[in-house]
Write a protein that holds these residues in place. Structure first.
Motif, PDB file in Angstrom:
ATOM      1  N   ILE A 195      -4.072   1.148  17.721  1.00 46.65           N
ATOM      2  CA  ILE A 195      -3.935   1.685  16.354  1.00 46.65           C
ATOM      3  C   ILE A 195      -2.550   1.372  15.813  1.00 46.65           C
ATOM      4  CG2 ILE A 195      -3.973   3.755  14.899  1.00 46.65           C
ATOM      5  CD1 ILE A 195      -5.948   5.006  16.702  1.00 46.65           C
ATOM      6  N   HIS A 196      -2.538   0.697  14.681  1.00 52.54           N
ATOM      7  CA  HIS A 196      -1.264   0.318  14.065  1.00 52.54           C
ATOM      8  C   HIS A 196      -1.228   0.848  12.635  1.00 52.54           C
ATOM      9  CE1 HIS A 196      -0.696  -2.758  17.279  1.00 52.54           C
ATOM     10  NE2 HIS A 196      -2.015  -2.649  17.274  1.00 52.54           N
ATOM     11  N   PHE A 197      -0.029   1.086  12.159  1.00 56.14           N
ATOM     12  CA  PHE A 197       0.107   1.553  10.781  1.00 56.14           C
ATOM     13  C   PHE A 197       1.130   0.678  10.062  1.00 56.14           C
ATOM     14  CE2 PHE A 197       2.907   4.346   8.140  1.00 56.14           C
ATOM     15  CZ  PHE A 197       2.112   4.284   7.008  1.00 56.14           C
ATOM     16  N   HIS A 198       0.743   0.160   8.902  1.00 52.99           N
ATOM     17  CA  HIS A 198       1.647  -0.693   8.122  1.00 52.99           C
ATOM     18  C   HIS A 198       1.887  -0.026   6.771  1.00 52.99           C
ATOM     19  CE1 HIS A 198       0.739  -3.707  11.156  1.00 52.99           C
ATOM     20  NE2 HIS A 198      -0.537  -3.368  10.990  1.00 52.99           N
ATOM     21  N   GLU A 199       3.112   0.345   6.538  1.00 55.41           N
ATOM     22  CA  GLU A 199       3.418   1.092   5.314  1.00 55.41           C
ATOM     23  C   GLU A 199       3.602   0.145   4.126  1.00 55.41           C
ATOM     24  OE1 GLU A 199       6.452   3.978   5.935  1.00 55.41           O
ATOM     25  OE2 GLU A 199       6.675   4.378   3.785  1.00 55.41           O
ATOM     26  N   VAL A 200       2.978   0.515   3.024  1.00 52.60           N
ATOM     27  CA  VAL A 200       3.136  -0.272   1.795  1.00 52.60           C
ATOM     28  C   VAL A 200       4.304   0.331   1.019  1.00 52.60           C
ATOM     29  CG1 VAL A 200       2.018  -1.010  -0.353  1.00 52.60           C
ATOM     30  CG2 VAL A 200       0.643  -0.672   1.729  1.00 52.60           C
ATOM     31  N   HIS A 201       5.341  -0.450   0.808  1.00 47.87           N
ATOM     32  CA  HIS A 201       6.493   0.036   0.042  1.00 47.87           C
ATOM     33  C   HIS A 201       6.390  -0.504  -1.379  1.00 47.87           C
ATOM     34  CE1 HIS A 201       8.625   1.550   3.530  1.00 47.87           C
ATOM     35  NE2 HIS A 201       8.211   0.470   4.170  1.00 47.87           N
ATOM     36  N   VAL A 202       6.658   0.346  -2.326  1.00 45.51           N
ATOM     37  CA  VAL A 202       6.665  -0.119  -3.720  1.00 45.51           C
ATOM     38  C   VAL A 202       8.097   0.029  -4.234  1.00 45.51           C
ATOM     39  CG1 VAL A 202       5.577   0.108  -5.990  1.00 45.51           C
ATOM     40  CG2 VAL A 202       4.336   0.840  -3.938  1.00 45.51           C
ATOM     41  N   PRO A 203       8.798  -1.099  -4.356  1.00 43.10           N
ATOM     42  CA  PRO A 203      10.191  -0.983  -4.821  1.00 43.10           C
ATOM     43  C   PRO A 203      10.226  -0.476  -6.261  1.00 43.10           C
ATOM     44  CG  PRO A 203       9.644  -3.237  -4.136  1.00 43.10           C
ATOM     45  CD  PRO A 203       8.374  -2.473  -4.157  1.00 43.10           C
ATOM     46  N   GLU A 204      11.078   0.484  -6.513  1.00 47.60           N
ATOM     47  CA  GLU A 204      11.208   1.040  -7.874  1.00 47.60           C
ATOM     48  C   GLU A 204      12.011   0.064  -8.735  1.00 47.60           C
ATOM     49  OE1 GLU A 204      10.933   4.655  -9.008  1.00 47.60           O
ATOM     50  OE2 GLU A 204       9.507   4.947  -7.343  1.00 47.60           O
ATOM     51  N   PHE A 213       9.683  -1.006 -15.049  1.00 48.43           N
ATOM     52  CA  PHE A 213       8.278  -0.609 -14.919  1.00 48.43           C
ATOM     53  C   PHE A 213       8.112   0.867 -15.247  1.00 48.43           C
ATOM     54  CE2 PHE A 213       8.302  -3.822 -11.230  1.00 48.43           C
ATOM     55  CZ  PHE A 213       8.044  -4.871 -12.089  1.00 48.43           C
ATOM     56  N   HIS A 214       7.258   1.137 -16.199  1.00 45.62           N
ATOM     57  CA  HIS A 214       6.907   2.524 -16.473  1.00 45.62           C
ATOM     58  C   HIS A 214       6.021   3.020 -15.332  1.00 45.62           C
ATOM     59  CE1 HIS A 214       6.242   6.039 -18.829  1.00 45.62           C
ATOM     60  NE2 HIS A 214       4.942   5.863 -18.864  1.00 45.62           N
ATOM     61  N   TYR A 215       5.089   2.145 -14.867  1.00 46.65           N
ATOM     62  CA  TYR A 215       4.239   2.439 -13.713  1.00 46.65           C
ATOM     63  C   TYR A 215       4.580   1.442 -12.614  1.00 46.65           C
ATOM     64  CZ  TYR A 215       1.633   4.759 -17.376  1.00 46.65           C
ATOM     65  OH  TYR A 215       1.296   5.550 -18.423  1.00 46.65           O
ATOM     66  N   GLN A 216       4.878   1.913 -11.426  1.00 52.58           N
ATOM     67  CA  GLN A 216       5.223   0.996 -10.327  1.00 52.58           C
ATOM     68  C   GLN A 216       3.934   0.316  -9.832  1.00 52.58           C
ATOM     69  OE1 GLN A 216       8.524   0.612  -9.882  1.00 52.58           O
ATOM     70  NE2 GLN A 216       8.810   2.237 -11.378  1.00 52.58           N
ATOM     71  N   PRO A 217       3.965  -1.001  -9.596  1.00 55.17           N
ATOM     72  CA  PRO A 217       2.724  -1.755  -9.316  1.00 55.17           C
ATOM     73  C   PRO A 217       2.242  -1.650  -7.864  1.00 55.17           C
ATOM     74  CG  PRO A 217       4.568  -3.254  -9.472  1.00 55.17           C
ATOM     75  CD  PRO A 217       5.137  -1.882  -9.666  1.00 55.17           C
ATOM     76  N   TYR A 218       1.564  -0.561  -7.524  1.00 57.48           N
ATOM     77  CA  TYR A 218       1.101  -0.340  -6.141  1.00 57.48           C
ATOM     78  C   TYR A 218       0.113  -1.422  -5.694  1.00 57.48           C
ATOM     79  CZ  TYR A 218      -0.928   1.809  -1.987  1.00 57.48           C
ATOM     80  OH  TYR A 218      -1.376   2.038  -0.693  1.00 57.48           O
ATOM     81  N   GLU A 219      -0.818  -1.799  -6.591  1.00 59.69           N
ATOM     82  CA  GLU A 219      -1.835  -2.796  -6.213  1.00 59.69           C
ATOM     83  C   GLU A 219      -1.194  -4.109  -5.758  1.00 59.69           C
ATOM     84  OE1 GLU A 219      -1.818  -0.900  -8.753  1.00 59.69           O
ATOM     85  OE2 GLU A 219      -3.749  -0.701  -9.741  1.00 59.69           O
ATOM     86  N   LEU A 220      -0.103  -4.465  -6.477  1.00 57.80           N
ATOM     87  CA  LEU A 220       0.595  -5.722  -6.174  1.00 57.80           C
ATOM     88  C   LEU A 220       1.202  -5.650  -4.764  1.00 57.80           C
ATOM     89  CD1 LEU A 220       0.938  -8.000  -8.266  1.00 57.80           C
ATOM     90  CD2 LEU A 220       3.263  -7.202  -8.623  1.00 57.80           C
ATOM     91  N   ALA A 221       1.879  -4.506  -4.512  1.00 57.88           N
ATOM     92  CA  ALA A 221       2.517  -4.329  -3.200  1.00 57.88           C
ATOM     93  C   ALA A 221       1.464  -4.268  -2.099  1.00 57.88           C
ATOM     94  CB  ALA A 221       3.345  -3.049  -3.213  1.00 57.88           C
ATOM     95  N   LEU A 222       0.330  -3.602  -2.387  1.00 61.18           N
ATOM     96  CA  LEU A 222      -0.730  -3.476  -1.382  1.00 61.18           C
ATOM     97  C   LEU A 222      -1.347  -4.842  -1.080  1.00 61.18           C
ATOM     98  CD1 LEU A 222      -2.714  -1.851   0.386  1.00 61.18           C
ATOM     99  CD2 LEU A 222      -4.046  -1.347  -1.667  1.00 61.18           C
ATOM    100  N   SER A 223      -1.640  -5.625  -2.120  1.00 57.89           N
ATOM    101  CA  SER A 223      -2.272  -6.922  -1.838  1.00 57.89           C
ATOM    102  C   SER A 223      -1.312  -7.841  -1.081  1.00 57.89           C
ATOM    103  CB  SER A 223      -2.852  -7.579  -3.100  1.00 57.89           C
ATOM    104  OG  SER A 223      -1.907  -7.592  -4.109  1.00 57.89           O
ATOM    105  N   SER A 224      -0.017  -7.774  -1.403  1.00 58.94           N
ATOM    106  CA  SER A 224       0.947  -8.600  -0.655  1.00 58.94           C
ATOM    107  C   SER A 224       1.011  -8.160   0.805  1.00 58.94           C
ATOM    108  CB  SER A 224       2.342  -8.485  -1.268  1.00 58.94           C
ATOM    109  OG  SER A 224       2.328  -9.016  -2.558  1.00 58.94           O
ATOM    110  N   LYS A 225       1.036  -6.828   1.003  1.00 56.53           N
ATOM    111  CA  LYS A 225       1.105  -6.303   2.375  1.00 56.53           C
ATOM    112  C   LYS A 225      -0.147  -6.717   3.156  1.00 56.53           C
ATOM    113  CE  LYS A 225       3.270  -3.836   5.396  1.00 56.53           C
ATOM    114  NZ  LYS A 225       4.669  -4.062   5.720  1.00 56.53           N
TER     115      LYS A 225
END
Ligand code: GMT
Length: 381
Positions: A50-59, A63-75
């Motif tokens: 079991i491994h865990f990979h944290e998705v970081h979203v740089p502030e 950006f009014h809204y931080q792009p989580y989808e972008l960070a998630l797809s890259s991760k």
């Protein structure tokens, strides 16, 4: 197999199901990689499998809204490449299926074909996903998934009615691990919560509007007027404060215990007699299943997929949404004497056992194998 699982790491049902599934897959020898923004709450054990990979979203202030989808797809791209992942399993369509599809397409450019399984959980379809602002993207990403599963027949029906779906939807119900409940809790301290003669009634949720928390309080109010009882309220959410105020107004604060979010719901359920789930919509009702495996009878609405879990007159009773009076009558029928209550508790447990993970896990494994075998199909079309 090497499986990447994307989910919400919070107390919500979809995150719990995804986490428990990952743990069970790892125990069966699969290598599981959770990819999300925080370690899932039910995942306290990281191990070889079991491994865990944290998705970081740089502030960034632009950006009014931080792009989580972008960070998630890259991760996802990185994780899939580095660990040689075989299948990607995303839980909850928004925004996970959307981000997963982007990752899949980016990888295809490099000659890597990763199949994506999307599991629909409920509010991603019936509440949020159905909003016109999200609908086209949700519809698109469901149709672009290699395999789509839903947690109940009811959710499958809702998805087909609300969206324009071209994919087959496979129903794989939610599950519990029966083996965890076969030994009685020795530290099940009922006396901490209630007097000997009091019935213990429990509600667990995220205290959102769909849960109809005021109904829970009103049902309990009527019950405690007729028999000695305590209400245990577990969870956090936007409706909680109003619920506390309602208890004050009804003058029952000494009989209602608000516990907040808990990682130890089994310890709470093990001394409960009755579980209340009067929800407006509910694709499955995992909380009811968790109550049932702890030998707790269920009073619920008949919304969505709840009738696939709680059986009328067997594990509890079902009523129309909002019919508080009927729910009170049914609750009192169950609670009226120890023998009747014991019967409901035992049948709730027996029914819950049919949702044991050992019956459900092979269904997911089957889906993974199929998706892996057919991974080139869509890419080559
Ligand atoms: O109930 C919630 O609001 C949380 C939500 C979630 O996605 O975490 O729960 C949904 O998924 C659960 C797991 O599959 C189901 O048991 C719940 O019934 C479903 N909630 C709704 O449909 C409202």
């Amino acid at each position: 197999m090497k499986v990447a699982i994307v989910c919400y790491p919070t107390f919500g049902g979809s995150g719990v199901v995804a986490t428990e599934l990952g743990i069970a897959l790892a125990q069966r020898g699969h290598e599981v990689h959770f990819v999300t923004y925080k370690q899932p709450v039910r995942l306290d054990l990281l191990s070889k499998n079991i491994h865990f990979h944290e998705v970081h979203v740089p502030e960034y202030p632009l950006f009014h809204y931080q792009p989580y989808e972008l960070a998630l797809s890259s991760k996802l791209v990185d994780t899939i490449k580095i660990f040689g992942i075989d299948v990607l399993h995303v839980h909850y369509a928004i925004p996970h299926a959307y981000a997963g599809y982007m990752a899949k397409k980016m990888l295809e450019e490099e000659g890597i074909f990763i199949p994506m399984i999307t599991t629909l959980h409920g509010t991603d379809i019936t509440l949020v996903g159905n909003h016109p602002f999200y609908k086209p993207a949700v519809n698109f990403s469901i149709n672009k998934s290699d395999i789509v599963t839903s947690v109940s027949e009811s959710l499958k029906k809702d998805t087909l009615e609300l969206f324009d779906i071209t994919r087959e939807i496979t129903v794989i119900p939610n599950f519990i691990d029966k083996s965890k409940y076969t030994q009685e809790f020795t530290e099940c301290q009922r006396s901490m919560m209630a007097e000997e003669d009091e019935r213990i009634i429990t509600h667990i949720s995220n205290f959102r509007k769909v849960k109809r928390v005021p109904d829970v309080i009103h049902i309990f109010y009527e019950i405690q007027r007729q028999i000695p009882a305590k209400l245990v309220m577990v969870g956090e959410g936007p409706e909680k404060e109003k619920a506390e105020l309602l208890c004050e107004r009804l003058d029952i604060t000494d009989k209602v215990i608000f516990l907040g979010n808990s990682n130890e719901i089994d310890r709470i359920l093990c001394f409960s007699d009755l579980f209340l789930l009067p929800s407006e919509t509910e694709s499955f009702g995992l909380a009811a299943l968790e109550a049932m495996i702890n030998k707790v009878a269920v009073i619920s609405s008949n919304a969505g997929g709840i009738p696939e879990v709680n059986k009328h007159g067997v594990s509890g009773y079902l009523s129309e949404v909002g019919d508080v009076e009927d729910m009170v009558t049914n609750a009192l029928k169950i609670l009226k004497d120890d023998k009747t209550l014991e019967g409901f508790k035992q049948r709730a447990f027996d029914l819950a056992c049919t949702f044991d993970i050992h019956n459900i896990l092979p269904m997911y494994e089957e889906v993974y194998k199929k998706a892996y075998k057919e991974r080139f199909k869509d890419a080559l079309n």
